[in-house]
Design a protein around this motif. Structure first.
Motif, short mmCIF file in Angstrom:
data_model
loop_
_atom_site.label_atom_id
_atom_site.label_comp_id
_atom_site.label_asym_id
_atom_site.label_seq_id
_atom_site.Cartn_x
_atom_site.Cartn_y
_atom_site.Cartn_z
N GLY A 424 0.76 -1.24 0.00
CA GLY A 424 0.00 0.00 0.00
C GLY A 424 0.79 1.29 0.00
O GLY A 424 0.64 2.14 -0.89
N ASN A 425 1.64 1.48 1.00
CA ASN A 425 2.38 2.74 1.09
C ASN A 425 3.35 2.91 -0.07
O ASN A 425 3.53 4.02 -0.58
CB ASN A 425 3.14 2.81 2.42
CG ASN A 425 2.23 3.12 3.59
OD1 ASN A 425 1.07 3.48 3.42
ND2 ASN A 425 2.75 2.94 4.79
N VAL A 426 3.99 1.83 -0.48
CA VAL A 426 4.94 1.91 -1.60
C VAL A 426 4.22 2.39 -2.86
O VAL A 426 4.70 3.28 -3.58
CB VAL A 426 5.62 0.55 -1.84
CG1 VAL A 426 6.44 0.57 -3.12
CG2 VAL A 426 6.51 0.19 -0.64
N ILE A 427 3.07 1.81 -3.13
CA ILE A 427 2.33 2.19 -4.34
C ILE A 427 1.83 3.63 -4.23
O ILE A 427 1.94 4.41 -5.19
CB ILE A 427 1.14 1.23 -4.57
CG1 ILE A 427 1.65 -0.18 -4.85
CG2 ILE A 427 0.28 1.72 -5.73
CD1 ILE A 427 2.43 -0.33 -6.12
N ALA A 428 1.28 4.00 -3.09
CA ALA A 428 0.76 5.36 -2.93
C ALA A 428 1.87 6.39 -3.09
O ALA A 428 1.68 7.45 -3.71
CB ALA A 428 0.08 5.51 -1.57
N LEU A 429 3.05 6.10 -2.56
CA LEU A 429 4.18 7.03 -2.72
C LEU A 429 4.69 7.03 -4.16
O LEU A 429 5.14 8.06 -4.66
CB LEU A 429 5.29 6.66 -1.75
CG LEU A 429 4.94 6.86 -0.26
CD1 LEU A 429 6.07 6.34 0.62
CD2 LEU A 429 4.66 8.33 0.05
N ASP A 430 4.60 5.88 -4.84
CA ASP A 430 4.95 5.85 -6.27
C ASP A 430 4.00 6.72 -7.08
O ASP A 430 4.40 7.34 -8.07
CB ASP A 430 4.92 4.41 -6.80
CG ASP A 430 6.22 3.67 -6.53
OD1 ASP A 430 7.17 4.28 -6.00
OD2 ASP A 430 6.29 2.47 -6.86
N VAL A 431 2.74 6.74 -6.68
CA VAL A 431 1.77 7.62 -7.34
C VAL A 431 2.21 9.06 -7.21
O VAL A 431 2.20 9.84 -8.18
CB VAL A 431 0.36 7.40 -6.75
CG1 VAL A 431 -0.60 8.52 -7.19
CG2 VAL A 431 -0.20 6.04 -7.18
N LEU A 432 2.62 9.45 -6.02
CA LEU A 432 3.10 10.83 -5.81
C LEU A 432 4.33 11.12 -6.66
O LEU A 432 4.43 12.19 -7.28
CB LEU A 432 3.44 11.06 -4.34
CG LEU A 432 2.29 11.16 -3.35
CD1 LEU A 432 2.83 11.50 -1.98
CD2 LEU A 432 1.27 12.22 -3.78
N ARG A 433 5.27 10.17 -6.70
CA ARG A 433 6.48 10.38 -7.49
C ARG A 433 6.15 10.55 -8.98
O ARG A 433 6.72 11.39 -9.67
CB ARG A 433 7.46 9.23 -7.28
CG ARG A 433 8.31 9.37 -6.02
CD ARG A 433 9.42 8.34 -5.99
NE ARG A 433 8.91 7.02 -5.69
CZ ARG A 433 8.76 6.53 -4.47
NH1 ARG A 433 9.08 7.28 -3.42
NH2 ARG A 433 8.29 5.31 -4.27
N ALA A 434 5.23 9.72 -9.47
CA ALA A 434 4.84 9.83 -10.88
C ALA A 434 4.21 11.19 -11.15
O ALA A 434 4.46 11.81 -12.19
CB ALA A 434 3.87 8.70 -11.23
N MET A 435 3.41 11.66 -10.22
CA MET A 435 2.77 12.97 -10.39
C MET A 435 3.79 14.09 -10.45
O MET A 435 3.70 15.00 -11.29
CB MET A 435 1.80 13.23 -9.23
CG MET A 435 0.55 12.39 -9.25
SD MET A 435 -0.36 12.53 -7.68
CE MET A 435 -0.43 14.31 -7.47
N MET A 436 4.78 14.03 -9.56
CA MET A 436 5.77 15.11 -9.47
C MET A 436 6.74 15.09 -10.67
O MET A 436 7.10 16.13 -11.20
CB MET A 436 6.56 15.00 -8.16
CG MET A 436 5.70 15.04 -6.90
SD MET A 436 4.64 16.50 -6.81
CE MET A 436 3.69 16.14 -5.32
N ARG A 437 7.13 13.88 -11.07
CA ARG A 437 8.11 13.76 -12.15
C ARG A 437 7.49 13.91 -13.54
O ARG A 437 8.18 14.27 -14.49
CB ARG A 437 8.81 12.40 -12.06
CG ARG A 437 9.69 12.24 -10.83
CD ARG A 437 10.25 10.83 -10.78
NE ARG A 437 11.08 10.62 -9.60
CZ ARG A 437 11.61 9.44 -9.25
NH1 ARG A 437 11.38 8.38 -10.01
NH2 ARG A 437 12.36 9.33 -8.17
N ASP A 438 6.22 13.61 -13.64
CA ASP A 438 5.59 13.54 -14.96
C ASP A 438 4.22 14.22 -14.90
O ASP A 438 3.18 13.54 -14.88
CB ASP A 438 5.46 12.08 -15.40
CG ASP A 438 4.95 11.94 -16.82
OD1 ASP A 438 4.84 12.97 -17.51
OD2 ASP A 438 4.65 10.80 -17.23
#
Length: 540
Positions: A424-438
């Motif tokens: 859960g947390n890994v995926i949710a934080l990956d969502v944030l990273r994708a938003m910020m980077r792309d």
């Protein structure tokens, strides 16, 4: 023994049901998203996996589980894994039907959609074998980073022949696995300590360990190891070109909650030979597309599990009576089955929509799938375990019984999808990273949500709330991780709602909006009785 009673009011086994033609949501989604040309093959597979002998094989593969054979009779270390023949029959059929790499070996419009539907059918009945099938599918984009390695491995990966014998290095087919995580790091692969040292012949010698390595019986693996510039990706075969065994020491098989037919292991490397895939230090970049593909398969696997759960529950309540009526006709049970069906359909439509995004390599579609795959993986996989439990309860004591009934196995299976490829947390934080980077990925997801505006006031308000959350996360990156789960959940519901509003029957969409947006906090079975609950339950 003298008969003591007659057996009646028990549901017959749910066998000889075509698992494709009876799955209305899947057939509708495949048609909408360009896979109708595969109907004949999908129907044939649906008949196969619905057979009683195939379901018996699924039971055997999960009750007579894999066994590690570390040495042969003369004391040579061989690190083999023995499976019941039922497991080999199941994965052999999945490979023969192209559930692994048909979308890559036979590309055409809708190829990813057709492959997704094929994968789901086999995973619905026996999910453990789907792990190596999924990894073999997902390895293709990563292998294409290196044309030489691609030429060497892809023809074998595309093969529809299956053999569990590792052979002597010239086997015409291959199954791939992946070994990334270590004891000290888990998902934080940059904390890995396994090291690789370059040799004069262009190979590398790898020394270290992996805490989780699924399907160690595979022919080759993508492995992450440290080189001087950082984490690097390698192709590590079990058998070297000269026919000798590579050093691949299986320490033990994991004793897991579920996923029993799949051999997950701990492995060690000691001067193990590997071939570099991609640049040194670019291991995460090289393997990330494999991760994205397996995350999509987690969604498809969870959706397939939901289909099995609601189909078995509906079958039972249609064939059992209580309190003067067939269970399915009891209003309380009708409401439960309808609610389970809405959840399953939302997962199926979401999964097939995402598979369709991999059929489209346009800039917007590529941006969409980068973010939407993680969003969908978080939500659909988290919904699976509770869905399985509620379906199990519909069968009462039979649902809680291991032998002869598949729902206790499914209940133990569903959590693995939420853990595999990032919990859960890994995926949710990956969502944030994708938003910020792309930022383009956020625009693409927003465009997807916007296409369904104007039909349901409550959906429109949900999209407005989701956009506010997106804006808050972008404006305050320091606070964003604390709201990552809430944001990801909100996007996931908006994405599913968008697909359903545009494509699904109105009775499904009405219930989804009412039960997942207007009143999202309830348990299963409390949908508004003014909805067409009987019509929804009839689709199960």
């Amino acid at each position: 023994m003298t008969a003591t009673h007659d057996v009646f009011n028990q549901a017959p086994p749910r066998v000889d049901v075509n698992e494709y033609t009876s799955h209305v949501a899947l057939t509708e989604a495949v048609d909408v998203y360009g896979g109708a040309w595969a109907t004949e093959a999908l129907t044939a597979a649906g008949k196969l996996v619905g057979r009683g002998d195939f379901q018996r094989d699924a039971e055997l593969a999960n009750t007579i589980t894999p066994k590690l054979v570390s040495h042969d009779r003369w004391g040579h270390r061989i690190d083999d894994v023995e499976f019941h023949p039922a497991y080999h029959r199941i994965i052999g059929e999945a490979i023969a039907h192209g559930a692994h790499t048909s979308c890559w070996s036979e590309p055409r419009d809708g190829a990813h959609v057709a492959r997704a539907a094929m994968f789901m059918q086999f995973g619905q009945i026996e999910p453990g074998h789907a792990c190596p099938v999924s990894m073999t599918h997902a390895v293709v984009p990563s292998l294409r980073v290196d044309p030489t390695l691609a030429d060497q491995w892809l023809p074998r990966v595309f093969s529809r022949e299956y053999s569990h014998d590792l052979g002597t290095g010239h086997k015409p087919s291959a199954i791939f696995g992946m070994a990334m995580t270590e004891k000290q790091g888990g998902s934080d692969v940059r904390a890995n300590t396994t090291r690789a040292v370059a040799q004069a012949d262009g190979t590398y010698l790898i020394t270290g360990h992996k805490w989780f390595c699924s399907a160690p019986q595979s022919d080759a693996f993508l492995v992450l190891a440290q080189t001087e510039p950082g984490v690097t990706c390698f192709v590590v075969p079990r058998v070297l070109p000269d026919g000798t065994r590579n050093v691949f020491a299986v320490q033990r098989l994991k004793d897991k909650l579920g996923n029993k037919s799949n051999a997950s292991s701990e492995v060690e490397f000691a001067q193990t030979v590997g071939w570099r895939l991609g640049d040194e230090g670019a291991g995460v970049k090289t393997i990330i597309e494999m991760v994205n593909q397996t995350r999509l398969d987690c969604i498809l696997g969870s959706a397939a599990g939901m289909r099995q759960s609601v189909a078995e529950a509906a079958w039972h309540v249609r064939n059992r009576s209580a309190f003067g009526a067939t269970l399915i006709d009891q209003p309380a049970m009708t409401a439960v089955i309808a609610d389970l069906q809405v959840e399953a359909e939302a997962a199926v439509w979401t999964g097939i929509r995402l598979a369709a995004a991999y059929d489209d390599d346009s800039e917007e579609s590529t941006a969409f799938r980068r973010l939407a795959t993680a969003v969908g993986k978080y939500w659909v996989c988290k919904r699976g375990p509770n869905h399985a439990y509620e379906a199990l309860e519909c069968l009462g004591g039979n649902g809680y019984t291991e032998t002869g009934f598949p729902l206790s196995r499914r209940y133990r299976e569903q959590p693995v999808m939420a853990v595999w490829e990032g919990s859960g947390n890994v995926i949710a934080l990956d969502v944030l990273r994708a938003m910020m980077r792309d930022p383009q990925s956020v625009e693409a997801v927003d465009n997807e949500m916007a296409q369904a505006l104007g039909e349901y006031r409550d959906y429109d308000l949900h999209v407005e709330r989701t956009r506010k959350l997106l804006a808050e996360a972008a404006a305050d990156p320091g606070r964003a991780p604390a709201m990552a789960r809430r944001l990801t959940e909100s996007m996931a519901i908006a994405l599913a709602g968008s697909v359903l509003i545009r494509q699904a029957p109105s009775e499904i969409t009405d219930a989804f909006v009412a039960g997942r947006i207007v009143d999202p906090g309830h348990m299963y079975g409390v949908l508004d009785p003014r909805l067409d609950l009987a019509g929804i339950a009839a689709r199960a």
